[in-house]
Design a protein around this motif. Structure first.
Motif, PDB file in Angstrom:
ATOM      1  N   LEU A  90       0.834  -1.205   0.000  1.00  0.00           N
ATOM      2  CA  LEU A  90       0.000   0.000   0.000  1.00  0.00           C
ATOM      3  C   LEU A  90       0.869   1.256   0.000  1.00  0.00           C
ATOM      4  N   ALA A  91       1.908   1.219   0.807  1.00  0.00           N
ATOM      5  CA  ALA A  91       2.807   2.380   0.859  1.00  0.00           C
ATOM      6  C   ALA A  91       3.456   2.608  -0.508  1.00  0.00           C
ATOM      7  N   GLY A  92       3.850   1.511  -1.146  1.00  0.00           N
ATOM      8  CA  GLY A  92       4.464   1.633  -2.471  1.00  0.00           C
ATOM      9  C   GLY A  92       3.485   2.179  -3.498  1.00  0.00           C
ATOM     10  N   ALA A  93       2.257   1.720  -3.421  1.00  0.00           N
ATOM     11  CA  ALA A  93       1.241   2.176  -4.374  1.00  0.00           C
ATOM     12  C   ALA A  93       0.966   3.670  -4.180  1.00  0.00           C
ATOM     13  N   ARG A  94       0.934   4.072  -2.939  1.00  0.00           N
ATOM     14  CA  ARG A  94       0.715   5.513  -2.682  1.00  0.00           C
ATOM     15  C   ARG A  94       1.896   6.329  -3.200  1.00  0.00           C
ATOM     16  N   ARG A  95       3.074   5.793  -3.008  1.00  0.00           N
ATOM     17  CA  ARG A  95       4.273   6.481  -3.494  1.00  0.00           C
ATOM     18  C   ARG A  95       4.229   6.610  -5.019  1.00  0.00           C
ATOM     19  N   ALA A  96       3.876   5.529  -5.667  1.00  0.00           N
ATOM     20  CA  ALA A  96       3.813   5.541  -7.140  1.00  0.00           C
ATOM     21  C   ALA A  96       2.767   6.540  -7.634  1.00  0.00           C
ATOM     22  N   ASP A  97       1.614   6.543  -7.001  1.00  0.00           N
ATOM     23  CA  ASP A  97       0.560   7.493  -7.412  1.00  0.00           C
ATOM     24  C   ASP A  97       1.024   8.936  -7.250  1.00  0.00           C
ATOM     25  N   ARG A  98       1.668   9.171  -6.133  1.00  0.00           N
ATOM     26  CA  ARG A  98       2.114  10.536  -5.841  1.00  0.00           C
ATOM     27  C   ARG A  98       3.178  11.005  -6.829  1.00  0.00           C
ATOM     28  N   LEU A  99       4.047  10.087  -7.240  1.00  0.00           N
ATOM     29  CA  LEU A  99       5.178  10.476  -8.075  1.00  0.00           C
ATOM     30  C   LEU A  99       4.919  10.383  -9.577  1.00  0.00           C
ATOM     31  N   LEU A 100       3.834   9.765  -9.963  1.00  0.00           N
ATOM     32  CA  LEU A 100       3.572   9.613 -11.397  1.00  0.00           C
ATOM     33  C   LEU A 100       3.523  10.954 -12.140  1.00  0.00           C
ATOM     34  N   PRO A 101       2.808  11.936 -11.637  1.00  0.00           N
ATOM     35  CA  PRO A 101       2.742  13.214 -12.391  1.00  0.00           C
ATOM     36  C   PRO A 101       4.111  13.859 -12.606  1.00  0.00           C
ATOM     37  N   VAL A 102       4.901  13.951 -11.568  1.00  0.00           N
ATOM     38  CA  VAL A 102       6.205  14.599 -11.734  1.00  0.00           C
ATOM     39  C   VAL A 102       7.112  13.748 -12.619  1.00  0.00           C
ATOM     40  N   THR A 103       6.988  12.441 -12.504  1.00  0.00           N
ATOM     41  CA  THR A 103       7.841  11.580 -13.323  1.00  0.00           C
ATOM     42  C   THR A 103       7.506  11.716 -14.801  1.00  0.00           C
ATOM     43  N   LYS A 104       6.253  11.911 -15.112  1.00  0.00           N
ATOM     44  CA  LYS A 104       5.893  12.116 -16.524  1.00  0.00           C
ATOM     45  C   LYS A 104       6.604  13.345 -17.086  1.00  0.00           C
ATOM     46  N   ARG A 105       6.655  14.377 -16.310  1.00  0.00           N
ATOM     47  CA  ARG A 105       7.351  15.588 -16.781  1.00  0.00           C
ATOM     48  C   ARG A 105       8.852  15.337 -16.918  1.00  0.00           C
TER      49      ARG A 105
END
Ligand SMILES: [Zn+2]
Length: 311
Positions: A90-105
């Motif tokens: 769950l912690a990893g999934a939250r981390r991934a969700d949070r970082l997806l937008p910035v990572t796309k940029r």
């Protein structure tokens, strides 16, 4: 995407990913490479090679000391399946969700930089392809945790807006830097898309790495390496944009720590994990240097000192 256990995982992983997408890109930014692009003609000295090897040792030693160090993929592979509701997943999934937008940029920026460094996609038609690639990255909307994907992540052609992320993998990447690196890898596959529009870049990067390391890097291996290079560039830019009290070398090391395996096997589509780190540091000597020149030595026994001489 990543290698590791290459059999099952790879299989699933890259297979999936690849099969679905494909295209990575990478970067090339070394200092001295003014015009070197796809032709690895700059000198790569014995001292450079030594520095790369020391950087690998430093990164993997740091993994052990760092409370947020990533789990190596061979260890992940040996673990039992992990429920989606497990706190670490769950912690990893939250981390991934949070970082997806910035990572796309960050991926879009890294692709543009690599295209420039390798002198590709600079004419209008080619530039349009590159723009389509970054648009595909922007279209990715979610990360979906998946128990069966275990220590793999992938993107399926039928649903290029979703990154499937194994729960073991989610739990094993305990830092933002590692997560950005892996998300960027997957997004690079998405960027290339079914049209393989980034293949020229992948090949150029692979030729460069191959000339310096002597490793055979063709076909899918080129794409996987390029995806990892984009991941590394994205992680570094993320670090630069998110100041922290933590030593920069520690944060940089996190981008590659999942490759610090004991079982260093390879397959047709992937370099072995440790050779992946080797190729990445060889392509980006600045990064290897950054790992060695600051800080970490204090934390442990690794003689990190300064190797600036190298090169
Ligand atoms: Zn991949």
């Amino acid at each position: 995407m990543r290698q590791q256990s290459i059999r099952p995982i790879l299989a699933s992983l890259s297979l999936v990913v690849l099969a679905l997408f494909s295209d990575p890109l990478s970067r090339a930014q070394q200092p001295r490479r003014s015009g070197a692009h796809s032709t690895p003609r700059e000198t790569f000295t014995a001292a450079d090679r030594t520095m790369v090897e020391r950087a690998i040792g430093t990164a993997c030693a740091e993994r052990v000391r760092d409370p947020l160090g990533s789990t190596p993929i061979d260890e992940m592979q040996a673990r039992p399946s992990l429920s989606i509701s497990h706190p670490d997943a769950l912690a990893g999934a939250r981390r991934a969700d949070r970082l997806l937008p910035v990572t796309k940029r960050l991926v879009a920026n890294a692709l543009l930089k690599l295209a420039k460094d390798y002198d590709l996609y600079q004419v209008p038609n080619a530039r349009a392809k590159l723009n389509l690639s970054t648009a595909r990255v922007q279209a990715v909307k979610r990360v979906r945790p998946d128990v069966d994907a275990r220590d793999n992540a992938s993107v399926l052609l039928r649903d290029p807006r979703t990154i499937e992320f194994g729960t073991i993998f989610l739990a094993g990447l305990r830092s933002d830097e590692a997560m950005v690196s892996v998300l960027a890898h997957e997004l690079t596959h998405v960027a290339s898309g079914q049209s393989d529009s980034l293949r020229p870049l992948f090949r150029a990067i692979a030729r460069h790495a191959s000339a310096r390391t002597g490793l055979r890097i063709q076909g899918q291996r080129a794409e996987e390496l390029a995806c990892d290079l984009v991941g590394l560039i994205a992680a570094r830019e993320f670090i630069n944009g998110e100041p922290s009290w933590e030593p920069q070398p520690r944060r940089l090391a996190r981008a590659v720590e999942h490759n610090c395996v004991d079982d260093d096997s390879s397959d047709e589509d992937h370099l072995s994990p440790r050779n992946t780190i080797r190729a990445l540091f060889t392509l980006d000597l600045d990064l290897a240097r950054e790992l060695l020149t600051t800080g970490l030595s204090r934390a442990g026994s690794a003689p990190v000192a300064n190797l600036q001489s190298t090169r």
